[in-house]
Motif scaffolding. Structure first.
Motif, PDB file in Angstrom:
ATOM      1  N   ALA A  49       0.826  -1.209   0.000  1.00  0.00           N
ATOM      2  CA  ALA A  49       0.000   0.000   0.000  1.00  0.00           C
ATOM      3  C   ALA A  49       0.862   1.262   0.000  1.00  0.00           C
ATOM      4  CB  ALA A  49      -0.925   0.000   1.217  1.00  0.00           C
ATOM      5  N   LEU A  50       2.001   1.193   0.687  1.00  0.00           N
ATOM      6  CA  LEU A  50       2.882   2.357   0.777  1.00  0.00           C
ATOM      7  C   LEU A  50       3.436   2.721  -0.597  1.00  0.00           C
ATOM      8  CD1 LEU A  50       3.738   3.940   3.274  1.00  0.00           C
ATOM      9  CD2 LEU A  50       5.875   2.666   3.263  1.00  0.00           C
ATOM     10  N   MET A  51       3.938   1.716  -1.315  1.00  0.00           N
ATOM     11  CA  MET A  51       4.511   1.987  -2.633  1.00  0.00           C
ATOM     12  C   MET A  51       3.426   2.478  -3.592  1.00  0.00           C
ATOM     13  SD  MET A  51       7.532  -0.759  -3.259  1.00  0.00           S
ATOM     14  CE  MET A  51       6.496  -2.093  -3.726  1.00  0.00           C
ATOM     15  N   ALA A  52       2.261   1.810  -3.534  1.00  0.00           N
ATOM     16  CA  ALA A  52       1.176   2.241  -4.418  1.00  0.00           C
ATOM     17  C   ALA A  52       0.761   3.672  -4.098  1.00  0.00           C
ATOM     18  CB  ALA A  52      -0.012   1.292  -4.273  1.00  0.00           C
ATOM     19  N   ALA A  53       0.705   3.982  -2.802  1.00  0.00           N
ATOM     20  CA  ALA A  53       0.275   5.322  -2.403  1.00  0.00           C
ATOM     21  C   ALA A  53       1.275   6.375  -2.870  1.00  0.00           C
ATOM     22  CB  ALA A  53       0.110   5.391  -0.885  1.00  0.00           C
ATOM     23  N   TYR A  54       2.562   6.072  -2.782  1.00  0.00           N
ATOM     24  CA  TYR A  54       3.564   7.031  -3.254  1.00  0.00           C
ATOM     25  C   TYR A  54       3.384   7.275  -4.745  1.00  0.00           C
ATOM     26  CZ  TYR A  54       7.966   9.363  -4.185  1.00  0.00           C
ATOM     27  OH  TYR A  54       8.889  10.280  -4.569  1.00  0.00           O
ATOM     28  N   VAL A  84      -2.767   7.159   0.838  1.00  0.00           N
ATOM     29  CA  VAL A  84      -2.791   8.234  -0.166  1.00  0.00           C
ATOM     30  C   VAL A  84      -3.239   9.546   0.485  1.00  0.00           C
ATOM     31  CG1 VAL A  84      -3.986   9.101  -2.217  1.00  0.00           C
ATOM     32  CG2 VAL A  84      -3.103   6.776  -2.184  1.00  0.00           C
ATOM     33  N   ARG A  85      -4.313   9.465   1.269  1.00  0.00           N
ATOM     34  CA  ARG A  85      -4.808  10.664   1.957  1.00  0.00           C
ATOM     35  C   ARG A  85      -3.736  11.254   2.855  1.00  0.00           C
ATOM     36  NH1 ARG A  85     -10.579   9.968   2.753  1.00  0.00           N
ATOM     37  NH2 ARG A  85     -11.400  10.161   0.644  1.00  0.00           N
ATOM     38  N   THR A  86      -3.058  10.395   3.632  1.00  0.00           N
ATOM     39  CA  THR A  86      -2.032  10.881   4.556  1.00  0.00           C
ATOM     40  C   THR A  86      -0.881  11.508   3.788  1.00  0.00           C
ATOM     41  OG1 THR A  86      -2.612   8.982   5.911  1.00  0.00           O
ATOM     42  CG2 THR A  86      -0.703  10.262   6.600  1.00  0.00           C
ATOM     43  N   MET A  87      -0.467  10.848   2.701  1.00  0.00           N
ATOM     44  CA  MET A  87       0.663  11.347   1.922  1.00  0.00           C
ATOM     45  C   MET A  87       0.321  12.660   1.234  1.00  0.00           C
ATOM     46  SD  MET A  87       2.854   8.563  -0.154  1.00  0.00           S
ATOM     47  CE  MET A  87       3.010   7.064   0.788  1.00  0.00           C
ATOM     48  N   LEU A 140       8.637   7.998   4.152  1.00  0.00           N
ATOM     49  CA  LEU A 140       8.400   6.935   5.133  1.00  0.00           C
ATOM     50  C   LEU A 140       8.484   7.421   6.582  1.00  0.00           C
ATOM     51  CD1 LEU A 140       7.876   3.873   5.565  1.00  0.00           C
ATOM     52  CD2 LEU A 140      10.343   3.567   5.658  1.00  0.00           C
ATOM     53  N   PRO A 141       9.535   8.187   6.948  1.00  0.00           N
ATOM     54  CA  PRO A 141       9.615   8.620   8.349  1.00  0.00           C
ATOM     55  C   PRO A 141       8.399   9.421   8.805  1.00  0.00           C
ATOM     56  CG  PRO A 141      11.686   9.034   7.234  1.00  0.00           C
ATOM     57  CD  PRO A 141      10.712   8.624   6.179  1.00  0.00           C
ATOM     58  N   GLN A 142       7.733  10.087   7.862  1.00  0.00           N
ATOM     59  CA  GLN A 142       6.565  10.879   8.252  1.00  0.00           C
ATOM     60  C   GLN A 142       5.285  10.049   8.219  1.00  0.00           C
ATOM     61  OE1 GLN A 142       6.714  15.003   6.753  1.00  0.00           O
ATOM     62  NE2 GLN A 142       8.284  14.226   5.367  1.00  0.00           N
ATOM     63  N   MET A 143       5.407   8.830   7.706  1.00  0.00           N
ATOM     64  CA  MET A 143       4.212   7.994   7.583  1.00  0.00           C
ATOM     65  C   MET A 143       4.013   7.062   8.774  1.00  0.00           C
ATOM     66  SD  MET A 143       2.480   8.590   4.823  1.00  0.00           S
ATOM     67  CE  MET A 143       1.521   7.093   4.584  1.00  0.00           C
ATOM     68  N   TRP A 144       4.990   7.011   9.684  1.00  0.00           N
ATOM     69  CA  TRP A 144       4.901   5.987  10.736  1.00  0.00           C
ATOM     70  C   TRP A 144       3.596   5.997  11.520  1.00  0.00           C
ATOM     71  CZ3 TRP A 144       7.095   1.792  10.012  1.00  0.00           C
ATOM     72  CH2 TRP A 144       8.411   1.705   9.504  1.00  0.00           C
ATOM     73  N   PRO A 145       3.078   7.175  11.933  1.00  0.00           N
ATOM     74  CA  PRO A 145       1.804   7.114  12.668  1.00  0.00           C
ATOM     75  C   PRO A 145       0.696   6.461  11.850  1.00  0.00           C
ATOM     76  CG  PRO A 145       2.797   9.286  12.847  1.00  0.00           C
ATOM     77  CD  PRO A 145       3.616   8.534  11.839  1.00  0.00           C
ATOM     78  N   ALA A 146       0.618   6.802  10.562  1.00  0.00           N
ATOM     79  CA  ALA A 146      -0.421   6.200   9.713  1.00  0.00           C
ATOM     80  C   ALA A 146      -0.196   4.701   9.570  1.00  0.00           C
ATOM     81  CB  ALA A 146      -0.425   6.871   8.342  1.00  0.00           C
ATOM     82  N   ILE A 147       1.073   4.315   9.393  1.00  0.00           N
ATOM     83  CA  ILE A 147       1.383   2.893   9.251  1.00  0.00           C
ATOM     84  C   ILE A 147       1.019   2.150  10.529  1.00  0.00           C
ATOM     85  CG2 ILE A 147       3.230   1.209   8.932  1.00  0.00           C
ATOM     86  CD1 ILE A 147       4.630   3.320   7.172  1.00  0.00           C
ATOM     87  N   ALA A 148       1.362   2.747  11.678  1.00  0.00           N
ATOM     88  CA  ALA A 148       1.048   2.098  12.951  1.00  0.00           C
ATOM     89  C   ALA A 148      -0.456   1.935  13.117  1.00  0.00           C
ATOM     90  CB  ALA A 148       1.623   2.909  14.115  1.00  0.00           C
ATOM     91  N   THR A 149      -1.198   2.971  12.755  1.00  0.00           N
ATOM     92  CA  THR A 149      -2.656   2.906  12.854  1.00  0.00           C
ATOM     93  C   THR A 149      -3.210   1.751  12.033  1.00  0.00           C
ATOM     94  OG1 THR A 149      -2.724   5.297  13.114  1.00  0.00           O
ATOM     95  CG2 THR A 149      -4.756   4.215  12.480  1.00  0.00           C
TER      96      THR A 149
END
Lengths: 288, 276
Positions: free
Chosen positions: B89-94, B157-160, B187-196
């Protein structure tokens, strides 16, 4: 923005490739496969042939399927009547009580766990003659209903358990909606001399109404594909009454390998869910 | 809202308390059953709260249901699903949020609309495809069907989209390509979203037994939820006390996550909801 360089576009497609593979392979292709298989007869050793609508005819003519459609609709209706509005009242109570983090956590607790864990607990509690509930009934001197084996009672029990498990979670939707109600509107109503109940009924409820639609949709999707709770909690005595479509598909398609018929049933379930959900969403959107 | 009158407030608290008791009592009576000595009669067990404390039941439950193995399998499945789902999901979202090839917004719809395909509808074809791939009765077979999850793509995607582009542009000027920007800047800014998302997926996978039930047939591959049903059922001859103790052990991971990460957890629930 400048046109995308070829290198960037390549990187972009490479990044999205795993997702494309996963979503095509395990979502869209599977949907296509259900449709395809529902028109085919699949014999032993993988031989298969086109049979037109005969799987669907066999479904309707065969025993149990229509009953299963009925059970699914009843279960959806039970979910809608028992699990959509009570969380709204829960949310009103949870909005701002003293110690609200504690209360919210407590009401949320049952939603944390699997029916594989909670089902056996309820079976223990609701089987007559064992456990504390039975002792309570005995002390009062009332005969305990056979909660899980009474065909007239079973759906209400399942609905109550659904509310028990999901109430705290569903209340979160309403809490979010309540938090978004503009306090100035309430102040204005207060200035206009609206009493407490008037403000609740005339101001807050209309503003929260669209969320009722959202919660109803969540419950709809959950109950249409309901499986876990019913599979675990229902006893053999009422198995025929509560056998919703997912259970039917599981026992026909996977346990006894009748692929064509089970595929047709899956498609029926899909279309039912889609039609009801889309109509539901339309109606809430037009009201919102 | 305005502060209500004290009487109303008291009535509401009383109602809340009654409801809260009904939330907790079943769990407490499970605990009191689990703490009854194996020799005790459970018919007419009079209390909702534990009065006796026979802890060895928990050791017996862990051993009799082979919970070491169940926990191991569930950990592999849950962590595998979390990792796979997040990376995909991360790669697709980027790609959708930053690279923006022509048609990439359509891709988002293509992913998100699959959320309407309920697992129950796809159950049969999942079974058929896994059987063709030779993944039936493997742990991988429980992971793979869950890798495609539209909500995680949408959420990422929304978070990014909300992360300012100045960061990427600065990195780009320093000569970083897209891959580098994704891993080092985004990635470093996505950690809260990833954790959620990870919490939602982990607990959901831990609790799910429909997919394991369909995929797995030998008991050495059972996950915790499936194992509790199959190995603890009344026809296996495990004492109710011991089965209940095992059930309570199985609840601990989700409970632990909930208590320790409560704020993140509530966010996770707000995003997706936990299914069980």
């Amino acid at each position: 923005m400048a046109r995308l360089s070829r290198r960037r576009a390549l990187a972009g497609w490479l990044m999205v490739a795993p997702a494309l593979a996963a979503f095509i392979g395990f979502k869209w292709y599977l949907l296509a496969l259900v449709v395809w298989d529902s028109f085919r007869h699949i014999g032993l050793f993988g031989s298969s042939s086109w049979v037109g609508l005969s799987n669907y005819q066999a479904l309707v003519a065969g025993p149990g399927f229509l009953q299963s459609v009925g059970a699914t609709l009843i279960w959806v209706l039970v979910g809608l009547t028992m699990a959509v509005l009570p969380p709204l009242f829960l949310a009103l109570a949870l909005e701002n009580p003293p110690g609200r983090t504690f209360w919210r956590a407590v009401y949320f607790l049952p939603g944390l766990f699997s029916w594989a864990m909670e089902g056996p607990i309820w079976i223990f509690l609701l089987t007559p003659g064992q456990g504390p509930l039975a002792a309570l009934f005995q002390r009062v001197g009332v005969r305990e209903p056979n909660w899980l084996a009474d065909p007239h009672l079973i759906f209400f029990v399942l609905g109550a358990l659904l509310l028990w498990q999901q109430g705290g979670f569903l209340a979160l939707f309403y809490l979010a909606a309540l938090a978004a109600v503009n306090p100035e509107i309430l102040d204005a109503a207060l200035v206009d001399g609206a009493g407490r109940w008037q403000r609740l009924w005339r101001v807050v409820f209309p503003l929260v109404l669209p969320t009722v639609g959202v919660v109803a949709t969540v419950v709809l999707l959950q109950t249409f594909s309901g499986f876990s709770e019913i599979y675990v909690v229902t006893s053999a005595a009422v198995y025929n009454v509560t056998r919703v479509l997912t259970l039917w598909i599981y026992s026909h398609g996977i346990v006894s390998d009748q692929v064509g018929i089970a595929a047709a049933a899956s498609l029926v379930l899909f279309v039912m869910t889609l039609v009801v959900t889309v109509i539901g969403l339309r109606r809430t959107e037009s009201r919102a | 809202m305005r502060a209500p009158s004290p009487l109303l407030r008291f009535a509401m608290l009383a109602l809340l308390a009654v409801g809260a008791v009904s939330m907790v009592v079943p769990l407490l009576s499970a605990l009191s059953l689990a703490l009854e000595p194996p020799t005790a009669r459970i018919t007419g067990l009079p209390l909702f709260f534990p009065t006796r404390f026979y802890w060895p039941n928990f050791i017996a439950g862990w051993k009799d249901l082979n919970m070491g193995q169940l926990f191991g399998n569930s950990l592999v499945v849950s962590l595998g699903t979390v990792a796979g789902q997040s990376i995909i999901a991360l790669m697709a979202a980027y790609s959708i949020s930053r690279v923006r090839m022509p048609g990439s917004r359509f891709l988002l719809y293509f992913f998100v609309s699959t959320m309407f395909l309920a697992e129950s509808v796809l159950l049969l074809p999942i079974f058929l495809v896994l059987s063709q791939l030779g993944l039936l009765n493997t742990l991988l077979g429980i992971v793979v069907p869950k890798l495609a999850w539209g909500l995680s793509v949408l959420f990422f995607v929304r978070t990014m989209d909300a992360i300012p582009r100045e960061y990427d542009e600065a990195a780009n000027i320093d000569g970083a390509g897209d891959w580098r920007i994704l891993w080092r800047v985004i990635l470093p800014q996505m950690w809260p979203a990833i954790a959620t998302m990870a919490i939602e997926t982990f607990v959901g996978t831990w609790n799910d037994f429909l997919l394991p039930l369909v995929v797995v047939s030998s008991s050495s591959k059972y996950t915790v939820s499936l194992g509790l049903l199959e190995l603890g059922g009344p026809n296996v001859g495990v004492l109710p006390q011991i089965r209940m103790a095992a059930t309570l052990i199985a609840m601990l991971p989700a409970l632990f996550i909930f208590l320790v990460l409560q704020r993140l957890f509530m966010q996770a629930v707000g995003v997706g909801g936990i299914k069980g």
